[in-house]
Design an enzyme around this catalytic site. Structure first.
Site, PDB file in Angstrom:
ATOM      1  N   ARG A  51      36.482  39.357  32.755  1.00 29.55           N
ATOM      2  CA  ARG A  51      36.413  38.155  33.585  1.00 29.55           C
ATOM      3  C   ARG A  51      35.825  38.409  34.967  1.00 29.55           C
ATOM      4  O   ARG A  51      34.926  37.676  35.408  1.00 29.55           O
ATOM      5  CB  ARG A  51      37.820  37.546  33.785  1.00 29.55           C
ATOM      6  N   THR A  52      36.331  39.409  35.671  1.00 31.00           N
ATOM      7  CA  THR A  52      35.933  39.566  37.070  1.00 31.00           C
ATOM      8  C   THR A  52      34.457  39.945  37.157  1.00 31.00           C
ATOM      9  O   THR A  52      33.685  39.334  37.907  1.00 31.00           O
ATOM     10  CB  THR A  52      36.810  40.636  37.747  1.00 31.00           C
ATOM     11  N   LYS A  80      29.075  63.160  38.289  1.00 31.35           N
ATOM     12  CA  LYS A  80      28.581  64.419  38.857  1.00 31.35           C
ATOM     13  C   LYS A  80      29.382  64.818  40.094  1.00 31.35           C
ATOM     14  O   LYS A  80      29.036  65.769  40.767  1.00 31.35           O
ATOM     15  CB  LYS A  80      27.109  64.253  39.250  1.00 31.35           C
ATOM     16  N   ARG A 101      35.239  47.332  41.744  1.00 23.52           N
ATOM     17  CA  ARG A 101      36.560  47.592  41.160  1.00 23.52           C
ATOM     18  C   ARG A 101      36.691  49.092  40.995  1.00 23.52           C
ATOM     19  O   ARG A 101      35.759  49.762  40.521  1.00 23.52           O
ATOM     20  CB  ARG A 101      36.699  46.914  39.805  1.00 23.52           C
ATOM     21  N   HIS A 129      44.193  42.462  44.196  1.00 26.48           N
ATOM     22  CA  HIS A 129      43.091  41.840  43.448  1.00 26.48           C
ATOM     23  C   HIS A 129      42.836  40.463  44.077  1.00 26.48           C
ATOM     24  O   HIS A 129      43.152  39.421  43.498  1.00 26.48           O
ATOM     25  CB  HIS A 129      43.481  41.718  41.975  1.00 26.48           C
TER      26      HIS A 129
HETATM   27  N1   CP Z   1      41.890  39.024  35.493  1.00 28.20           N
HETATM   28  C1   CP Z   1      41.074  40.083  35.454  1.00 28.20           C
HETATM   29  O1   CP Z   1      40.930  40.802  36.434  1.00 28.20           O
HETATM   30  O2   CP Z   1      40.447  40.267  34.253  1.00 28.20           O
HETATM   31  P1   CP Z   1      39.410  41.425  33.942  1.00 28.20           P
HETATM   32  O3   CP Z   1      40.165  42.742  33.991  1.00 28.20           O
HETATM   33  O4   CP Z   1      38.873  41.124  32.581  1.00 28.20           O
HETATM   34  O5   CP Z   1      38.350  41.396  35.001  1.00 28.20           O
END
Ligand code: CP
Length: 352
Positions: A51-52, A80, A101, A129
């Site tokens: 999703r993100t 590396k 991320r 998040h």
């Molecule tokens: N909600 C969320 O962060 O989903 P993903 O891990 O799929 O990005």
């Protein structure tokens, strides 16, 4: 230059502005279709995502911009031995804004120190998040029409659930919001989240292990996955993984206007028989992620900077962060810094 590392980097007025802008984008997408023509999003995903990552990609493409990056650390020069700092310094030169991320808590703070473009935290370990929280807030606005006067049940892995930590930080700023924290004791909310957001804001909360008895009082039920990837013991995960399974029969006593939310992905914690319930809002929630991220990109590319005070901490001779997931334990060349209460400035965990 503005970054979004912690949801509290945005004021409540700015959040209202993002929600309004996202709603307008949903209604009039063509108006925004060229707003980022010539701009590039650096999409650095050192950890898996559906999703993100894809909603950020969709957001930038829907604004007329382009995207570069990687979707796993294994296809980057991290394999590396390259540091977060060096990687981000380079990608700053190739893009206009970066969404990243990383499995290490505090990695976006390290990134924001060296980046020459805005950094967006797309999830750092079990810490925060903030863009999921923006998605959650847009969902709450659409489904409940308000951010205040809500009883919010949060169920599952409150220890490692980064979406939970950011959601509590955001919602504790509104009037008469009460939390029901539903988890096994071993997965209860970390002290730093309680101290920084619940105690400081004078926010009312109760902790319980019982989902069924909590449900009737709730306006929102926010289910979460038990975060297998954060556990140090497989045995502990296997024991706790099915602690809570929401199904239709457990909703018999729920309010008619309950909102059932989940950041997704789900494993077993919401039975598929709940999907057809009109109170199940988790797929709409994921859909809203594209529009709120469009609004965020527009805001960050158009906003002047504010001082970033995060690295104002002091070194404490002989001390290092004990959190095995903290970026300060692995990143070369950064100072180990702590705030006046002895918390690591990267991951917020107490040293003593
Ligand atoms: N909600 C969320 O962060 O989903 P993903 O891990 O799929 O990005």
């Amino acid at each position: 230059m503005r970054n979004l590392v912690n949801i509290l980097d945005l004021s409540t007025e700015e959040i209202n502005g993002l929600v309004t802008l996202a709603s307008d984008i949903m209604e009039r997408p063509k108006v925004y279709a060229d707003s980022c023509r010539g701009k590039i999003l650096g999409s650095l995903f050192f950890e898996p995502s559906t999703r993100t990552r894809l909603s950020f990609t969709s957001a930038m493409m829907s604004l007329g911009g382009q995207v570069l990056g990687f979707d796993e650390a294994g296809s980057s020069s991290v394999t590396k031995g390259e540091t977060v700092s060096d990687t981000v310094r380079m990608v700053s030169a190739y893009s206009d804004i970066i969404a990243m991320r990383h499995p290490k808590e505090g990695a976006p703070i390290v990134a924001s120190e060296v980046a020459t473009v805005p950094i967006i935290n797309a999830g750092d370990g079990g810490h925060f998040h903030p863009t999921q929280t923006l998605t959650d807030l847009l969902t709450i606005h659409k489904k409940k029409g308000r951010f205040d006067n809500l009883v919010i049940g949060i169920c599952g892995d409150l220890k490692y659930g980064r979406t939970v930590h950011s959601l509590i930080a955001a919602m504790s700023r509104y009037e008469n919001v009460r939390f029901v924290l539903i988890s096994p004791e071993e997965l209860s909310l970390p002290d730093y989240v309680k101290d920084d957001h619940l105690f400081t804001g004078g926010c009312e909360y109760v902790e319980t292990e019982n989902l069924e008895s909590a449900i009737p009082s709730l306006d929102i039920l926010y289910m979460t996955r038990i975060q297998a990837e954060r556990f140090e013991s497989r045995e502990q995960y296997e024991r706790l993984k099915d602690s809570y399974v929401l199904n239709k029969s457990k909703l018999v006593m729920a309010k008619e206007d309950l909102s059932i939310m989940h950041p997704l992905p789900r494993v077993n914690e919401i039975d598929v028989d709940v999907d057809s319930d009109e109170r199940a809002h988790y797929f709409d929630q994921a859909m809203y992620g594209r529009y709120i991220r469009m609004a965020l990109i527009l805001m960050l590319l158009g906003t002047e900077g504010i001082d970033d005070r995060r690295l104002d901490g002091k070194p404490r001779p002989g001390k290092s962060c004990h959190n095995p997931h903290c970026i300060s334990r692995t990143e070369r060349g950064i100072k180990k810094l702590f705030d006046e209460y002895g918390k690591c400035v990267y991951c917020d965990q107490y040293v003593e």
